[in-house]
Design a protein around this motif. Structure first.
Motif, PDB file in Angstrom:
ATOM      1  N   GLY A   1       0.816  -1.215   0.000  1.00 50.99           N
ATOM      2  CA  GLY A   1       0.000   0.000   0.000  1.00 50.99           C
ATOM      3  C   GLY A   1       0.849   1.264   0.000  1.00 50.99           C
ATOM      4  N   SER A   2       0.186   2.399   0.247  1.00 50.09           N
ATOM      5  CA  SER A   2       0.898   3.682   0.292  1.00 50.09           C
ATOM      6  C   SER A   2       1.069   4.126   1.732  1.00 50.09           C
ATOM      7  N   ARG A   3       2.113   4.900   1.961  1.00 47.33           N
ATOM      8  CA  ARG A   3       2.306   5.381   3.334  1.00 47.33           C
ATOM      9  C   ARG A   3       1.285   6.470   3.666  1.00 47.33           C
ATOM     10  N   GLU A   4       0.776   7.156   2.648  1.00 46.01           N
ATOM     11  CA  GLU A   4      -0.217   8.211   2.923  1.00 46.01           C
ATOM     12  C   GLU A   4      -1.459   7.628   3.599  1.00 46.01           C
ATOM     13  N   ALA A   5      -1.895   6.470   3.132  1.00 45.09           N
ATOM     14  CA  ALA A   5      -3.111   5.868   3.681  1.00 45.09           C
ATOM     15  C   ALA A   5      -2.934   5.508   5.152  1.00 45.09           C
ATOM     16  N   ALA A   6      -1.685   5.214   5.542  1.00 50.87           N
ATOM     17  CA  ALA A   6      -1.434   4.774   6.911  1.00 50.87           C
ATOM     18  C   ALA A   6      -1.084   5.926   7.848  1.00 50.87           C
TER      19      ALA A   6
ATOM     20  N   LEU B   1      -2.541  -3.856   7.690  1.00 48.40           N
ATOM     21  CA  LEU B   1      -3.973  -3.828   7.373  1.00 48.40           C
ATOM     22  C   LEU B   1      -4.293  -2.709   6.385  1.00 48.40           C
ATOM     23  N   LEU B   2      -3.805  -1.517   6.693  1.00 52.60           N
ATOM     24  CA  LEU B   2      -4.125  -0.349   5.860  1.00 52.60           C
ATOM     25  C   LEU B   2      -3.413  -0.406   4.513  1.00 52.60           C
ATOM     26  N   GLY B   3      -2.306  -1.139   4.457  1.00 58.70           N
ATOM     27  CA  GLY B   3      -1.593  -1.313   3.188  1.00 58.70           C
ATOM     28  C   GLY B   3      -2.224  -2.380   2.317  1.00 58.70           C
ATOM     29  N   GLY B   4      -3.268  -3.012   2.841  1.00 56.29           N
ATOM     30  CA  GLY B   4      -3.963  -4.016   2.036  1.00 56.29           C
ATOM     31  C   GLY B   4      -3.286  -5.382   2.035  1.00 56.29           C
ATOM     32  N   GLY B   5      -2.518  -5.678   3.074  1.00 53.99           N
ATOM     33  CA  GLY B   5      -1.813  -6.957   3.150  1.00 53.99           C
ATOM     34  C   GLY B   5      -2.762  -8.138   3.299  1.00 53.99           C
ATOM     35  N   SER B   6      -2.305  -9.315   2.848  1.00 50.84           N
ATOM     36  CA  SER B   6      -3.069 -10.553   3.046  1.00 50.84           C
ATOM     37  C   SER B   6      -2.981 -10.949   4.522  1.00 50.84           C
ATOM     38  N   ASP B   7      -3.841 -11.886   4.933  1.00 51.37           N
ATOM     39  CA  ASP B   7      -3.789 -12.359   6.318  1.00 51.37           C
ATOM     40  C   ASP B   7      -2.392 -12.858   6.673  1.00 51.37           C
ATOM     41  N   ALA B   8      -1.762 -13.590   5.741  1.00 54.98           N
ATOM     42  CA  ALA B   8      -0.424 -14.133   6.006  1.00 54.98           C
ATOM     43  C   ALA B   8       0.590 -12.999   6.162  1.00 54.98           C
ATOM     44  N   GLN B   9       0.464 -11.963   5.335  1.00 59.87           N
ATOM     45  CA  GLN B   9       1.401 -10.830   5.436  1.00 59.87           C
ATOM     46  C   GLN B   9       1.200 -10.076   6.752  1.00 59.87           C
ATOM     47  N   VAL B  10      -0.074  -9.847   7.127  1.00 51.04           N
ATOM     48  CA  VAL B  10      -0.354  -9.152   8.388  1.00 51.04           C
ATOM     49  C   VAL B  10       0.253  -9.946   9.536  1.00 51.04           C
ATOM     50  N   SER B  11       0.076 -11.261   9.498  1.00 49.99           N
ATOM     51  CA  SER B  11       0.564 -12.117  10.561  1.00 49.99           C
ATOM     52  C   SER B  11       2.095 -12.131  10.633  1.00 49.99           C
ATOM     53  N   SER B  12       2.773 -12.159   9.480  1.00 48.34           N
ATOM     54  CA  SER B  12       4.244 -12.104   9.461  1.00 48.34           C
ATOM     55  C   SER B  12       4.748 -10.782  10.037  1.00 48.34           C
ATOM     56  N   LEU B  13       4.104  -9.707   9.658  1.00 44.50           N
ATOM     57  CA  LEU B  13       4.559  -8.389  10.134  1.00 44.50           C
ATOM     58  C   LEU B  13       4.305  -8.230  11.630  1.00 44.50           C
TER      59      LEU B  13
END
Lengths: 296, 296
Positions: free
Chosen positions: B63-68, B196-208
């Motif tokens: 995603g973009s940093r602006e959204a976050a 979440l705000l960057g639009g990550g998948s569940d797996a990406q959110v969990s890794s981060l």
């Protein structure tokens, strides 16, 4: 009349307490002291006025009280947090509230600060997790309304003005501005949030907010009058304690007679704001009228 | 390597400070003392680690940093409120933070309590008013994540455990549990919210999130090590001040050598959690590696 306000308030109070009980966990774990402290103040005999107003507004606006219950609980949690922090030694330094020792007298100052923080934080959880048929966009509007009413633009701002005005000569306009922020904003938000969740039109939301504004001022004035004239047993605190702390009260600024008149004017304005509503607004009308004869 | 972490952190810090400046009003009116106090601590030289992690996670997730950015600001406001309340006389009773007098030393305890309350409250305003293309349901998920990380299930719980453990013998598991709540939860949430705000998948959110968990522990261990070994000038507080207050630190429980090993293990685990990401995760990798050579 036919409407039994006492019964209504008792029934609604019980519904709110059941909902608070269901949703706020029984303490366990190493961090349990803060939950014990939060629950101590949350269940310390409050009248549940804000949640009751919120539920009533939802019904007046044509919705169900069930949909408004999480927000009603959040309002009570925010109100409770503000009482805990206001009672701290660095603030009003009160040892008793509603006849019970204040939070920091029981749990110590550190836990009292954190219990207040926790109640404020979890209030937003209640709201953000509202389910059912409420559109997420409306829930976000409720969050924004709660923030505006409880933050520096509302309740916190009012508390700061109250602190700034201690031991200083202030005029009636300043005292009124302080009350509109310190207690009026959250009372008014209780109606606004209920009206929003009940699906009220813009005009209905606005009328209910106006009712809340005048009810808040009438409530404050009658509170000040009770402090001068009241009975310690019924109030749970000593009469005259505001004057003893050099608080700027309506009776101190206006005299007792003019304060009673001002309370009546605000009750009339509150009733006027409800003119367009049907019988469902009867509880709100009865609550406003009751302020003129309250004893505690 | 080719990646200049120092420059990256300086640039990101400036972006975050511009956003905080834009959104938090310059004090005016009778209630201005509380806004002055909130701004004093908000602009008291923090590293902006949580917002920087949040923005980085949004980019790593695609995603973009602006959204976050609004959520990044909210994280810094929550962090700042917790520092103000933790420093209070009833809590850690600290006179200085980052080389400057603490909030209550400058503004008094009452205003410091209220400034913390205001920062916490307004944090939810930033988030609830996020606009653009973010679905309201996702914003509510962010609110829920922030509450869980900062309330009694997270940061506040950790602070309570810290208070409960003072002047008591505790084991490493308890100390770790305390840190995971007190500082780890909000750090981890910074990554989660960004993802979440960057639009990550569940797996990406969990890794981060997992990266954030290990980064938080590595951060705490190296913080404890700095308190034993550090330089007062670079740190803005006196080395040895934790030991003087009988705080349970990693070096006190594990010794310095084993603490250094534990820090390295958590940094390795943090890097491992990023294994599936491309070069966009380079800033997060560099931040984790930096902890092993930090001087302040």
């Amino acid at each position: 009349m036919g409407f039994d306000l006492k019964l209504y308030l008792a029934e609604r109070k019980q519904l709110v307490e059941d909902a608070l009980e269901d949703c706020f966990p029984v303490p366990s774990g190493l961090e349990k002291s803060v939950l014990e402290a939060a629950r101590y103040s949350l269940f310390a005999g409050g009248k549940r006025l804000r949640p009751i107003l919120c539920l009533a507004a939802a019904e007046v606006a044509g919705g169900s009280r069930e949909a408004a219950m999480p927000a009603a609980c959040a309002l009570e949690m925010i109100h409770t947090y503000s009482l805990i922090h206001d009672d701290l030694p660095a603030m009003d330094n009160d040892d008793f509230r509603r006849g019970k020792p204040t939070n920091h007298k029981v749990f110590g100052e550190a836990i009292a600060v954190l219990a207040g923080d926790a109640l404020l934080t979890e209030a937003f959880d209640f709201v953000s997790k509202m389910d059912g048929d409420i559109p997420p966009r409306k829930i976000l509007a409720v969050v924004a309304t709660l923030v505006r009413a409880s933050g520096y633009r509302g309740m916190i701002g009012g508390q700061v003005i109250d602190l700034e005005c201690e031991n200083r000569t202030v005029d009636l306009a300043t005292v009124e501005y302080m009350h509109i922020h310190k207690t009026g904003a959250l009372l008014s938000a209780s109606l606004e949030v209920g009206a929003l969740l009940g699906g009220g039109s813009d005009a209905q939301v606005s009328s209910l907010k106006r009712y809340g504004h005048h009810l808040g001022l009438a409530f404050q004035i009658t509170d000040d009058l009770l402090d001068v004239e009241g009975d310690a047993r019924e109030m749970g605190k000593k009469p005259g304690s505001d004057a003893a702390k050099n608080k700027k009260t309506y009776p101190a600024l206006l005299g007792i007679t003019r304060s009673r008149e001002a309370a009546r004017e605000h009750v009339d304005a509150a009733l006027q704001a409800l003119a367009a509503f049907d019988d469902r607004a009867e509880p709100l009308r009865a609550i406003a009228r009751y302020l003129l004869v309250r004893k505690a």
